[in-house]
Design an enzyme around this catalytic site. Structure first.
Site, mmCIF file in Angstrom:
data_model
loop_
_atom_site.group_PDB
_atom_site.id
_atom_site.type_symbol
_atom_site.label_atom_id
_atom_site.label_comp_id
_atom_site.label_asym_id
_atom_site.label_seq_id
_atom_site.Cartn_x
_atom_site.Cartn_y
_atom_site.Cartn_z
ATOM 1 N N ASP A 57 -1.149 1.157 -4.246
ATOM 2 C CA ASP A 57 -1.968 0.098 -4.848
ATOM 3 C C ASP A 57 -3.344 0.590 -5.279
ATOM 4 O O ASP A 57 -4.190 -0.198 -5.685
ATOM 5 C CB ASP A 57 -2.099 -1.086 -3.892
ATOM 6 C CG ASP A 57 -2.970 -0.803 -2.690
ATOM 7 O OD1 ASP A 57 -2.863 0.304 -2.125
ATOM 8 O OD2 ASP A 57 -3.764 -1.687 -2.298
ATOM 9 N N ASP A 74 -6.061 1.957 -3.806
ATOM 10 C CA ASP A 74 -7.345 1.781 -3.127
ATOM 11 C C ASP A 74 -7.690 3.003 -2.282
ATOM 12 O O ASP A 74 -8.697 3.013 -1.580
ATOM 13 C CB ASP A 74 -7.368 0.507 -2.279
ATOM 14 C CG ASP A 74 -6.409 0.533 -1.097
ATOM 15 O OD1 ASP A 74 -5.555 1.458 -1.021
ATOM 16 O OD2 ASP A 74 -6.501 -0.369 -0.239
ATOM 17 N N SER A 112 0.821 -1.204 0.000
ATOM 18 C CA SER A 112 0.000 0.000 0.000
ATOM 19 C C SER A 112 0.857 1.257 0.000
ATOM 20 O O SER A 112 1.667 1.463 -0.890
ATOM 21 C CB SER A 112 -0.972 -0.031 1.185
ATOM 22 O OG SER A 112 -1.894 1.021 1.126
ATOM 23 N N ASP A 118 -2.726 6.228 -3.717
ATOM 24 C CA ASP A 118 -1.581 5.620 -3.043
ATOM 25 C C ASP A 118 -1.002 4.534 -3.963
ATOM 26 O O ASP A 118 -1.414 4.385 -5.112
ATOM 27 C CB ASP A 118 -2.004 5.055 -1.687
ATOM 28 C CG ASP A 118 -2.996 3.905 -1.808
ATOM 29 O OD1 ASP A 118 -3.696 3.824 -2.844
ATOM 30 O OD2 ASP A 118 -3.078 3.078 -0.883
#
Length: 459
Positions: free
Chosen positions: A231, A233, A95, A229
Site C-alpha cells: 500500500d 506507506d 499492507s 510495500d
C-alpha cells in the site's frame, strides 16, 4: 484466526472480512470519530480490495454520509487528500501481508486514528446507522496532488542525471513512482510488473529478492533502485550495487535534509541516530505509527518528525524542501524517505552508498517467523522478560546484559554494544527478531542465530 483491530486498523483473512463485518466497523467509525465533510476511500492491488471497498462505500452512503471514491492509490496519497480537505478516509489494504488477508485503515481529518479512537470504535460496534448519503468519484485528484507535493518540494532537477530502477511488483505506487522520478528529472527504469499480488515486507526482504535487486542494478547500470510495500506507506531503497538501505537509515537522512529538531521513533530503530550530533532530542516509543504520532503531538517542539524501522516517515510541520515547502503528513509516507537521500547523494556528488557510509557505524538486520500465533509466542516471550536465568540460557554465548528494555517486547543490549530485540507482530501471526551491531556481518549473524533458536523453541 478472527479479524483483529489494533494499531494498523482492522486485519484478517479475506473470507472473514464479510460485507456485514466491514459495514459494522465502518458504521462504528462514523459514529465514534470525527469524519469531517466526507469519507475518502482507496484501496491497494489485492484481488479482494475492490469488493471490500464497495462494501465500505455502500456502508457510508447507507449511514447518510458522503463517500468519495479515490480508487487504487498509495495510502499516504489518500491520507494527504483527506487532511488537505478536512475529510476522513478509509484505506482497504493488508499492507505487506499475503493476499489471503486484507484490512481497513481509518483516518480522521487530523490523521491516523489514535489509540483512544480505537477504543471508541470497538465500543460502538453494532450501532445501526441509517440515512441517505451520496457517492462521488475523485477523478484521480488525490494522486495528482500527491505527485505535486514532491515536484513542488524538490524541484524538476532534483534527480537529474540519475538512472533509477523501480521494482514495481504489485505496489499500488508502481506507476506513481515512475511519474515522480521522471517529474524530478531522473530516468525511470520500470522492472518486474506483476499481475499477481506479491507481499513485500520492507523490513524482511528475502535473500532471493536481494539477489534479484543486485542483478537488476548491474544489468541496467542503475544509480539506485526503489520500491514500496503493497500500500506504499513503507519505502524500499537500494544503492547502485543493490544493497538495501534500511528504513531507520533513510529516516535520519531525511530528517537531516529537513532540518528536524526532534525525532520520534520506535525503540526498535537503529541507535545510530543517537550518535548524530545535530539530533539531540530523540523520543523512543512503542512500535506502531499511532505511538509515534502520539509522541510527535505531545512535545512543544515545532520541527518534529517521526520514522519507523520499516522506513515509513511522518512529517509534523511545514518543512522547507530543496525547491519549496512540504506540507505536514502525519501518516507513514514512502516517497519522502526515498527522494530525500537520493537528492542528498546527488547534491553531494556521490553515490547513495557513500552517503550512508558517512553515518555512524551501526547496522541492523531483521526478519520474522510466519505462522506463529500470539498465544504461542506470548508465554515464551513473557518468560524471557521476567526471568534473567531464562534469558541467560536463551542468549548462551553472548556477553553479559548491559540493559533490558521492555518498552515493546524484549530488547537486550549486551556488553560491547550488540542488541537483540524479540517481539510478536501487532497485526499478523508473526514473530519478529531485530539485531544490531557495529558491522553488517555481525548483525546478520546475530539475526540468523536467534531467529533459528526461536524457531526451534516455538515450532
Amino acid at each position: 484466526m478472527a479479524p483483529k483491530f489494533g494499531t494498523s486498523g482492522l486485519r484478517g483473512l479475506v473470507v472473514e472480512l464479510t460485507p456485514e463485518l466491514v459495514t459494522s466497523y465502518t458504521h462504528a467509525f462514523l459514529e465514534a470519530c470525527d469524519t469531517g465533510s466526507a469519507v475518502r476511500i482507496g484501496w491497494d492491488l489485492r484481488p479482494s480490495s475492490p469488493e471490500i471497498a464497495k462494501a465500505v462505500i455502500d456502508a457510508i452512503a447507507a449511514a447518510g454520509g458522503t463517500a468519495i471514491e479515490d480508487g487504487a492509490l498509495p495510502t499516504p496519497a489518500l491520507a494527504l487528500a483527506a487532511l488537505s480537505e478536512g475529510q476522513s478516509a478509509i484505506m482497504v489494504t493488508g499492507s505487506h501481508i499475503p493476499a489471503d488477508r486484507n484490512g481497513l485503515k481509518f483516518y480522521t481529518p487530523n490523521g491516523e486514528i489514535s489509540k483512544d479512537d480505537e477504543v471508541a470504535i470497538l465500543a460502538t460496534l453494532g450501532v445501526v446507522a441509517n440515512g441517505i448519503g451520496k457517492k462521488m468519484n475523485s477523478q484521480g485528484e488525490a494522486i495528482a496532488a500527491y505527485i505535486a507535493r514532491y515536484v513542488d518540494g524538490f524541484g524538476t532537477d532534483a534527480l537529474r542525471g540519475l538512472r533509477i530502477g523501480i521494482y514495481q511488483h504489485s505496489s499500488v505506487a508502481r506507476e506513481t513512482m515512475v511519474k515522480v522520478v521522471q517529474a524530478l528529472g531522473g530516468e525511470a527504469v520500470p522492472l518486474a510488473w506483476s499481475d499477481t499480488f506479491i507481499p513485500v515486507d520492507t523490513e524482511a526482504v528475502d535473500p532471493e529478492t536481494r539477489a534479484q535487486l543486485a542483478g537488476w542494478c548491474k544489468e541496467n547500470n542503475l544509480d539506485a533502485l526503489i520500491s514500496t510495500d503493497g500500500d506504499a506507506d513503507r519505502p524500499m531503497v537500494a544503492d547502485a550495487t543493490g544493497e538495501i538501505v534500511a528504513g531507520d537509515v533513510l529516516g535520519p537522512l531525511t530528517a537531516r535534509l529537513l532540518g528536524a529538531e526532534q525525532i520520534c521513533t520506535p525503540v526498535s530503530s537503529n541507535t545510530m541516530v543517537d550518535a548524530i550530533p545535530e539530533f539531540s532530542d530523540i523520543v523512543r516509543t512503542r512500535i506502531g505509527s499511532p505511538y509515534v504520532i502520539a509522541a510527535m503531538e505531545t512535545g512543544n517542539v515545532t520541527k518534529v518528525v517521526g520514522y519507523e524501522a520499516n522506513g515509513g516517515f511522518l512529517l509534523g510541520y511545514t518543512a522547507d524542501g530543496p525547491a519549496g515547502s512540504l506540507a505536514p503528513l502525519m501518516t507513514r509516507d514512502c516517497l519522502l524517505p526515498i527522494l530525500a537521500p537520493l537528492y542528498m547523494a546527488r547534491k553531494a556528488g556521490c553515490g547513495l552508498a557513500e552517503l550512508v557510509a558517512g553515518l555512524p557505524s551501526r547496522f541492523t538486520a531483521t526478519d520474522r517467523l510466519t505462522g506463529i500465533a500470539t498465544d504461542v509466542s506470548g508465554p515464551f516471550l513473557e518468560s524471557l522478560c521476567a526471568d534473567a536465568v531464562a534469558r541467560t540460557a536463551f542468549f548462551t554465548g553472548m556477553p553479559a546484559e548491559k540493559d533490558v528494555d521492555l518498552t515493546d517486547g524484549l530488547r537486550v543490549t549486551f556488553a560491547g554494544g550488540d542488541i537483540v530485540h524479540l517481539r510478536p507482530s501487532g497485526n499478523a501471526p508473526e514473530f519478529r527478531c531485530y539485531a544490531e551491531s557495529s558491522s553488517t556481518e555481525r548483525a546478520g549473524k546475530l539475526l540468523a542465530m536467534f531467529l533459528e533458536k526461536t524457531k526451534t523453541l516455538l515450532a
